[in-house]
Motif scaffolding. Structure first.
Motif, short mmCIF file in Angstrom:
data_model
loop_
_atom_site.label_atom_id
_atom_site.label_comp_id
_atom_site.label_asym_id
_atom_site.label_seq_id
_atom_site.Cartn_x
_atom_site.Cartn_y
_atom_site.Cartn_z
N ASN A 66 0.85 -1.19 0.00
CA ASN A 66 0.00 0.00 0.00
C ASN A 66 0.89 1.24 0.00
O ASN A 66 1.47 1.61 1.03
CB ASN A 66 -0.92 0.02 1.22
CG ASN A 66 -1.86 1.22 1.20
OD1 ASN A 66 -1.97 1.91 0.19
ND2 ASN A 66 -2.53 1.47 2.31
N THR A 102 -5.43 2.20 -5.29
CA THR A 102 -5.94 1.48 -4.11
C THR A 102 -6.73 0.25 -4.54
O THR A 102 -6.63 -0.82 -3.92
CB THR A 102 -6.81 2.40 -3.25
OG1 THR A 102 -6.04 3.53 -2.82
CG2 THR A 102 -7.35 1.67 -2.02
N PHE A 130 -4.25 -2.31 -5.43
CA PHE A 130 -3.68 -2.87 -4.21
C PHE A 130 -4.61 -3.93 -3.62
O PHE A 130 -4.16 -5.02 -3.23
CB PHE A 130 -3.44 -1.75 -3.20
CG PHE A 130 -3.25 -2.19 -1.78
CD1 PHE A 130 -2.22 -3.06 -1.44
CD2 PHE A 130 -4.10 -1.75 -0.79
CE1 PHE A 130 -2.06 -3.48 -0.12
CE2 PHE A 130 -3.95 -2.15 0.52
CZ PHE A 130 -2.92 -3.02 0.86
#
Length: 261
Positions: free
Chosen positions: A106, A181, A184
């Motif tokens: 992240n 994101t 991820f």
């Protein structure tokens, strides 16, 4: 990092998803949104990573790549060969090559929404609950019909310093960071599928909504006891996954023993 040599000069470029820098990852997000082919994405990303640019043609079938370190005159096939370094970014899906995120780091543990700072999860989603994972899968499924559901998905992972969450805050988050994101999450999901194969083995046979299927799993883990369901939901994701994997392994062993008798 992976080393590539162009003529007499050596450069380092990412050799896997988790070797990208934050800026390289965001640049890749922009390329995915604007480029029309895998080759175009790979070429522009390569030039960005080696801090160079290309002059389209300086002669029949020849191109000039200029970087901070050197200048390279290359034939078209030599340029094409360099692009293989980013093969790991793509996979074949239904007859087409498409981006296949395997990101488990992240890069955005803190993000901005206006004047508000939001705190995100650790690498590999190691600190989220099973209940959060249920919602992530639900919103991932919803994105098939409604891409705007990415706001709901990202909001599951980010909270204010006081621990509050609000999907409305996502409207003011950089769209590129939201896509990063999502990547991820998808990369970590792929990691989980490899780490806990029995847990995900029957996923393709499930019927109904993702949310309903997850509620059934929670019910099984709680042994049908309503008073234990909340404890299951709030358990850490990896604790729940290990429990489900072990339960599935025991079930397999029982079935094998039963088939022998």
């Amino acid at each position: 990092m992976k080393k590539i040599t162009i003529q007499d000069t050596t450069y380092e470029v990412p050799g896997e998803w988790d070797e990208f820098t934050r800026n390289q990852l965001l640049y890749l997000v922009r390329l995915i949104q604007t480029c029309k082919s895998e080759a175009e994405i790979s070429l522009k990303l390569l030039l960005y990573c080696i801090k160079g640019y290309i002059k389209s043609s300086i002669g029949p079938g020849m191109h000039l790549i200029k970087t901070r370190a050197s200048k390279h005159v290359l034939f078209v096939d030599e340029v094409t060969a360099l692009l293989d370094v980013f093969d790991f970014l793509f996979e074949d899906y239904e007859g087409e090559r498409s981006i296949s995120p395997k990101l488990t780091t992240n890069y955005f543990k803190k993000i901005r929404s206006g004047i508000r700072t939001l705190i995100g999860p650790n690498d590999l989603l190691q600190d989220i609950t099973y209940n959060q994972f249920v919602h992530l899968q639900t919103y991932q499924d919803a994105m098939v019909k409604d891409p705007e559901a990415i706001d709901d998905l990202v909001s599951v992972l980010y909270k204010s310093r006081k621990g509050k969450q609000n999907v409305k805050w996502m409207k003011r988050v950089n769209p590129e960071i939201k896509i990063a994101t999502l990547w991820f999450y998808l990369g970590t999901l792929a990691f989980l599928e490899e780490m806990f194969p029995r847990v995900f083995a029957g996923g393709s046979k499930a019927t109904g909504s993702v949310y309903d299927n997850q509620q059934r799993i929670i019910d099984v883990m709680a042994g049908g006891d309503v008073t234990k369901k909340e404890k299951v939901r709030e358990s850490f994701l990896y604790d729940a996954m290990y429990s489900m994997e072990m339960a599935a392994a025991r079930m397999e062993e029982m079935e094998r023993q039963s088939s022998k008798s």
